[in-house]
Write a protein that holds these residues in place. Sequence first.
Motif, PDB file in Angstrom:
ATOM      1  N   SER A   1      -3.792  -7.687  -0.985  1.00 44.56           N
ATOM      2  CA  SER A   1      -4.966  -7.016  -1.564  1.00 44.56           C
ATOM      3  C   SER A   1      -4.545  -6.239  -2.796  1.00 44.56           C
ATOM      4  CB  SER A   1      -5.588  -6.046  -0.551  1.00 44.56           C
ATOM      5  OG  SER A   1      -4.707  -4.961  -0.321  1.00 44.56           O
ATOM      6  N   LEU A   2      -5.503  -6.021  -3.685  1.00 41.09           N
ATOM      7  CA  LEU A   2      -5.231  -5.219  -4.889  1.00 41.09           C
ATOM      8  C   LEU A   2      -6.512  -4.529  -5.324  1.00 41.09           C
ATOM      9  CD1 LEU A   2      -3.570  -4.268  -7.319  1.00 41.09           C
ATOM     10  CD2 LEU A   2      -3.977  -6.468  -8.409  1.00 41.09           C
ATOM     11  N   VAL A   3      -6.445  -3.210  -5.430  1.00 42.55           N
ATOM     12  CA  VAL A   3      -7.604  -2.422  -5.860  1.00 42.55           C
ATOM     13  C   VAL A   3      -7.170  -1.560  -7.038  1.00 42.55           C
ATOM     14  CG1 VAL A   3      -9.209  -0.573  -5.187  1.00 42.55           C
ATOM     15  CG2 VAL A   3      -8.618  -2.365  -3.552  1.00 42.55           C
ATOM     16  N   ARG A   4      -8.025  -1.507  -8.056  1.00 47.09           N
ATOM     17  CA  ARG A   4      -7.696  -0.646  -9.203  1.00 47.09           C
ATOM     18  C   ARG A   4      -8.969   0.001  -9.710  1.00 47.09           C
ATOM     19  NH1 ARG A   4      -3.960  -3.082 -13.268  1.00 47.09           N
ATOM     20  NH2 ARG A   4      -5.336  -4.843 -12.986  1.00 47.09           N
ATOM     21  N   GLU A   5      -8.917   1.309  -9.908  1.00 46.20           N
ATOM     22  CA  GLU A   5     -10.050   2.027 -10.502  1.00 46.20           C
ATOM     23  C   GLU A   5      -9.686   2.341 -11.936  1.00 46.20           C
ATOM     24  OE1 GLU A   5     -13.076   2.943  -9.739  1.00 46.20           O
ATOM     25  OE2 GLU A   5     -13.062   2.080  -7.724  1.00 46.20           O
ATOM     26  N   SER A   6     -10.518   1.893 -12.847  1.00 40.06           N
ATOM     27  CA  SER A   6     -10.261   2.165 -14.259  1.00 40.06           C
ATOM     28  C   SER A   6     -10.831   3.529 -14.633  1.00 40.06           C
ATOM     29  CB  SER A   6     -10.921   1.064 -15.082  1.00 40.06           C
ATOM     30  OG  SER A   6     -11.176   1.528 -16.371  1.00 40.06           O
ATOM     31  N   GLN A   7     -10.240   4.159 -15.625  1.00 37.62           N
ATOM     32  CA  GLN A   7     -10.780   5.424 -16.142  1.00 37.62           C
ATOM     33  C   GLN A   7     -11.223   5.258 -17.595  1.00 37.62           C
ATOM     34  OE1 GLN A   7      -7.807   8.492 -15.582  1.00 37.62           O
ATOM     35  NE2 GLN A   7      -7.808   8.272 -13.359  1.00 37.62           N
ATOM     36  N   ASP A   8     -11.407   3.993 -18.014  1.00 38.39           N
ATOM     37  CA  ASP A   8     -11.729   3.720 -19.420  1.00 38.39           C
ATOM     38  C   ASP A   8     -12.955   4.489 -19.902  1.00 38.39           C
ATOM     39  OD1 ASP A   8      -9.598   2.053 -19.455  1.00 38.39           O
ATOM     40  OD2 ASP A   8     -10.743   0.178 -19.474  1.00 38.39           O
ATOM     41  N   ALA A   9     -13.980   4.614 -19.036  1.00 35.60           N
ATOM     42  CA  ALA A   9     -15.210   5.281 -19.468  1.00 35.60           C
ATOM     43  C   ALA A   9     -14.966   6.764 -19.745  1.00 35.60           C
ATOM     44  CB  ALA A   9     -16.282   5.119 -18.404  1.00 35.60           C
TER      45      ALA A   9
ATOM     46  N   ARG B   1      -8.037   8.374  -2.567  1.00 38.23           N
ATOM     47  CA  ARG B   1      -8.341   8.030  -1.161  1.00 38.23           C
ATOM     48  C   ARG B   1      -9.117   6.726  -1.050  1.00 38.23           C
ATOM     49  NH1 ARG B   1      -9.807  13.359   2.168  1.00 38.23           N
ATOM     50  NH2 ARG B   1     -11.105  11.833   3.175  1.00 38.23           N
ATOM     51  N   ALA B   2     -10.114   6.556  -1.901  1.00 39.03           N
ATOM     52  CA  ALA B   2     -10.920   5.330  -1.834  1.00 39.03           C
ATOM     53  C   ALA B   2     -10.090   4.109  -2.233  1.00 39.03           C
ATOM     54  CB  ALA B   2     -12.130   5.464  -2.749  1.00 39.03           C
ATOM     55  N   VAL B   3      -9.180   4.296  -3.181  1.00 33.37           N
ATOM     56  CA  VAL B   3      -8.339   3.181  -3.640  1.00 33.37           C
ATOM     57  C   VAL B   3      -7.417   2.714  -2.502  1.00 33.37           C
ATOM     58  CG1 VAL B   3      -6.368   2.706  -5.171  1.00 33.37           C
ATOM     59  CG2 VAL B   3      -8.481   3.638  -6.115  1.00 33.37           C
ATOM     60  N   MET B   4      -6.807   3.680  -1.798  1.00 34.80           N
ATOM     61  CA  MET B   4      -5.935   3.330  -0.672  1.00 34.80           C
ATOM     62  C   MET B   4      -6.734   2.676   0.451  1.00 34.80           C
ATOM     63  SD  MET B   4      -3.422   6.638  -0.545  1.00 34.80           S
ATOM     64  CE  MET B   4      -3.204   6.534   1.177  1.00 34.80           C
ATOM     65  N   ALA B   5      -7.867   3.282   0.784  1.00 33.34           N
ATOM     66  CA  ALA B   5      -8.699   2.732   1.867  1.00 33.34           C
ATOM     67  C   ALA B   5      -9.177   1.327   1.491  1.00 33.34           C
ATOM     68  CB  ALA B   5      -9.884   3.653   2.131  1.00 33.34           C
ATOM     69  N   GLY B   6      -9.518   1.146   0.224  1.00 32.44           N
ATOM     70  CA  GLY B   6      -9.997  -0.160  -0.240  1.00 32.44           C
ATOM     71  C   GLY B   6      -8.930  -1.233  -0.103  1.00 32.44           C
ATOM     72  N   ALA B   7      -7.689  -0.888  -0.447  1.00 30.78           N
ATOM     73  CA  ALA B   7      -6.593  -1.871  -0.374  1.00 30.78           C
ATOM     74  C   ALA B   7      -6.335  -2.271   1.077  1.00 30.78           C
ATOM     75  CB  ALA B   7      -5.332  -1.302  -1.013  1.00 30.78           C
ATOM     76  N   LEU B   8      -6.377  -1.296   1.978  1.00 31.27           N
ATOM     77  CA  LEU B   8      -6.156  -1.603   3.399  1.00 31.27           C
ATOM     78  C   LEU B   8      -7.307  -2.466   3.945  1.00 31.27           C
ATOM     79  CD1 LEU B   8      -4.886   1.902   4.549  1.00 31.27           C
ATOM     80  CD2 LEU B   8      -3.528  -0.199   4.469  1.00 31.27           C
ATOM     81  N   ALA B   9      -8.544  -2.093   3.588  1.00 34.26           N
ATOM     82  CA  ALA B   9      -9.709  -2.841   4.086  1.00 34.26           C
ATOM     83  C   ALA B   9      -9.675  -4.282   3.570  1.00 34.26           C
ATOM     84  CB  ALA B   9     -10.987  -2.140   3.655  1.00 34.26           C
ATOM     85  N   GLN B  10      -9.364  -4.433   2.279  1.00 33.20           N
ATOM     86  CA  GLN B  10      -9.313  -5.785   1.688  1.00 33.20           C
ATOM     87  C   GLN B  10      -8.250  -6.653   2.362  1.00 33.20           C
ATOM     88  OE1 GLN B  10      -8.089  -6.739  -2.504  1.00 33.20           O
ATOM     89  NE2 GLN B  10     -10.053  -5.782  -2.983  1.00 33.20           N
ATOM     90  N   ALA B  11      -7.140  -6.022   2.771  1.00 33.08           N
ATOM     91  CA  ALA B  11      -6.066  -6.759   3.447  1.00 33.08           C
ATOM     92  C   ALA B  11      -6.379  -6.955   4.928  1.00 33.08           C
ATOM     93  CB  ALA B  11      -4.744  -6.020   3.284  1.00 33.08           C
ATOM     94  N   GLY B  12      -7.407  -6.253   5.408  1.00 29.31           N
ATOM     95  CA  GLY B  12      -7.800  -6.382   6.819  1.00 29.31           C
ATOM     96  C   GLY B  12      -6.806  -5.745   7.776  1.00 29.31           C
ATOM     97  N   ILE B  13      -6.165  -4.657   7.343  1.00 29.79           N
ATOM     98  CA  ILE B  13      -5.207  -3.963   8.217  1.00 29.79           C
ATOM     99  C   ILE B  13      -5.490  -2.464   8.229  1.00 29.79           C
ATOM    100  CG2 ILE B  13      -3.351  -5.655   7.853  1.00 29.79           C
ATOM    101  CD1 ILE B  13      -2.044  -3.478   6.016  1.00 29.79           C
ATOM    102  N   GLY B  14      -4.886  -1.782   9.197  1.00 30.85           N
ATOM    103  CA  GLY B  14      -4.965  -0.328   9.244  1.00 30.85           C
ATOM    104  C   GLY B  14      -3.600   0.253   8.888  1.00 30.85           C
ATOM    105  N   LEU B  15      -3.545   1.575   8.709  1.00 30.84           N
ATOM    106  CA  LEU B  15      -2.276   2.234   8.344  1.00 30.84           C
ATOM    107  C   LEU B  15      -1.169   1.930   9.358  1.00 30.84           C
ATOM    108  CD1 LEU B  15      -3.347   5.837   7.228  1.00 30.84           C
ATOM    109  CD2 LEU B  15      -2.278   4.073   5.802  1.00 30.84           C
TER     110      LEU B  15
END
Length: 340
Positions: free
Chosen positions: A29-37, A59-73
């Motif tokens: 999984s890969l999640v990235r939040e841009s700050q361009d705006a 927090r949302a970026v970490m949670a998103g990566a785990l959810a996308q990979a379908g795993i928990g911490l």
Amino acid sequence: MLVLGLESSCDDCSAAVVEETTAGPLLRSLVRESQDAIHGPFGGVVPELAAREHLLQVRAVMAGALAQAGIGLAELDRIAVTRGPGLVGSLLATFSASKAVAWHQDLPWVGVHHLLGHLNAARFASPDLPFPALVLLVSGGHTHLYLAKDWTSLQLLQKTRDDAAGEAFDKTARMLNLGYPGGPLVDACAQAAPRAADPFTPPKFRDGKASWSFSGLKTGVKLRVERNPHLAKAGAADPQVQALCRSLQEAISAWLLKPLPEWAEAHDARSLVISGGVACNSRLRAEAATLAARLGLALAIPEPRLCTDNGAMIAAAGALLERETDPWIQNADADLKLGA
Ligand code: KG4
Ligand code: ZN
């Protein structure tokens, strides 16, 4: 081994889950939040704003990566985070979060040098790359050429004396009022150009030391815009703007690649890695392919989303490093040196 990788050294807040296998790393999984705006109106990254935004995003970026990979911490085998170099306020967001998670979950923890991350981005598509490798790392903050004897070592060969190549793209886009960040916009504009404008003159170094310089390009573009103010107002669809972008892109690509044949021969290099945001550039990618074929080098340029700053490259590098026995005394380092 499942690794959670975190990166927030500049203005991208990113997390990824990577599975390290005997055949190399697999991106789960890969999640990235841009700050361009947020930074766009200022034409560059504002460190204090970046640091605050990372705190809101992490927090949302970490949670998103785990959810996308379908795993928990609980299923992770380790956590890897960028230790430096970078903006210290930005670094601290994911650095502190990684230590908290490692403590809470009793997880092995690894701090990663940002540039080792960029090198390891190439491992996803080329896990069996032959070494020694020439490693060209080009971004908004770096224009450095290294020699790597494996995936965890980088020895500096040459670097820019002033601006990074990415800065030349970003500042040109600003002078032409194309938007932010500049690299992708100048690239698109250059690709649309039917022809190039006059070429830029390469810098000459009196001391003969192997290096690059890109600050002269900034002045070169500024002078052309002063002579022809139409360029600053015309926008990306204008043929003159396109021609200027094409000349700039051709110059940067040619200058970056010029010293490579000599270094390849001097060190018996077997491959060439190009990574960092500027490695997304279409011209550089095409020219590098031609050069590598001519020199008989294996070429590894990560797919664009892995060239720019991301958590996956940090996880891939972190999978190969020794875990830190005492993470709690570790700190982020804005000026982290390689090998430290
Ligand atoms: O590696 P990166 O995401 O962040 C840093 O560590 O700096 O690189 C960002 C840089 C910016 O200067 C951006 O304009 C440049 O990479 N960039 C490009 C392209 N895409 C991103 N430069 C030229 N052509 C592109 N297509
Ligand atoms: Zn970077």
